[in-house]
Write an enzyme that holds these catalytic residues in place. Sequence first.
Site, mmCIF file in Angstrom:
data_model
loop_
_atom_site.group_PDB
_atom_site.id
_atom_site.type_symbol
_atom_site.label_atom_id
_atom_site.label_comp_id
_atom_site.label_asym_id
_atom_site.label_seq_id
_atom_site.Cartn_x
_atom_site.Cartn_y
_atom_site.Cartn_z
ATOM 1 N N ARG A 169 0.867 -1.178 0.000
ATOM 2 C CA ARG A 169 0.000 0.000 0.000
ATOM 3 C C ARG A 169 0.905 1.229 0.000
ATOM 4 N NH1 ARG A 169 -3.614 2.230 4.999
ATOM 5 N NH2 ARG A 169 -4.536 3.991 3.889
ATOM 6 N N HIS A 170 0.424 2.297 -0.594
ATOM 7 C CA HIS A 170 1.196 3.547 -0.645
ATOM 8 C C HIS A 170 1.544 4.062 0.754
ATOM 9 C CE1 HIS A 170 -2.200 5.984 0.696
ATOM 10 N NE2 HIS A 170 -2.960 5.230 -0.094
ATOM 11 N N ASN A 217 -4.414 10.861 4.835
ATOM 12 C CA ASN A 217 -4.403 9.684 5.717
ATOM 13 C C ASN A 217 -4.281 10.143 7.164
ATOM 14 O OD1 ASN A 217 -2.363 7.842 3.432
ATOM 15 N ND2 ASN A 217 -4.501 7.417 3.873
ATOM 16 N N GLN A 270 -9.788 9.432 0.499
ATOM 17 C CA GLN A 270 -9.082 9.948 -0.676
ATOM 18 C C GLN A 270 -9.712 9.490 -1.987
ATOM 19 O OE1 GLN A 270 -4.553 10.427 0.324
ATOM 20 N NE2 GLN A 270 -5.286 8.515 1.199
ATOM 21 N N ARG A 292 0.130 9.160 -4.949
ATOM 22 C CA ARG A 292 0.599 8.559 -3.692
ATOM 23 C C ARG A 292 1.152 7.156 -3.903
ATOM 24 N NH1 ARG A 292 -5.019 9.209 -3.663
ATOM 25 N NH2 ARG A 292 -6.271 7.371 -3.131
ATOM 26 N N GLU A 346 -7.493 3.383 -6.527
ATOM 27 C CA GLU A 346 -8.430 3.237 -5.416
ATOM 28 C C GLU A 346 -9.856 3.359 -5.943
ATOM 29 O OE1 GLU A 346 -9.605 2.053 -2.703
ATOM 30 O OE2 GLU A 346 -8.291 3.062 -1.273
ATOM 31 N N HIS A 396 -3.535 0.635 -3.128
ATOM 32 C CA HIS A 396 -4.286 1.374 -2.116
ATOM 33 C C HIS A 396 -4.954 0.449 -1.111
ATOM 34 C CE1 HIS A 396 -3.770 4.909 -4.674
ATOM 35 N NE2 HIS A 396 -3.939 4.058 -5.669
#
Length: 194
Positions: A10-11, A17, A23, A60, A84, A154
């Site tokens: 995941r980023h 966040n 997001q 991201r 995402e 994501h």
Amino acid sequence: MLPGSFYFLRHGETDWNKQGLMQGHTDIPLNETGRAQAEAAAAALSRVSIDRIVASPLVRARETAEIVNRVLQKPLALDAGLMERHFGSMEGLTHVEMDRQRSAWMADGSLAVEENGYPCPPEAEPYAVFKKRTLEVFTRHLAAAGENILFVAHGGVYRVLRRCLFSDLDHSANAQPFLFEKQAEGLWKLVDLT
């Protein structure tokens, strides 16, 4: 369901966040913590064999993949199928605000509940569509036999994988690298690489 094992990351953290904001497709860059998390993930991932990296084009995830790839030096491709889920009118809301809105929709029955247990927000990507595109992109890339692929995406993508491969729902910390290891048909093992 999916043809073989793969790595997943995941980023790293973004300011949204940190603030607990949804997001979705809103293109928010990593913050300094997120960049440091990506560097730490690169160190962990340098101990495994990866042939190529496939990342979401959202900044991201793309930036996380680029930071990791400074160490790995592998072919890096972007795939919009890893983006995402689009959360429509929920993007930019806090998780508390989103949960409150979902509860109101469920209470008044104004929106049907999807297979993930929640109603689909207005203007959002339906969960079934998001799940289908997520699984399709993994299947397409994993069809290249013999390659160890790192997917950088994501939290929503991670949750689809958990629901489909393990029949549970868990969350991934930012920039936490995993190996999704296929044991046998229908049996998977999740290995935390930190």
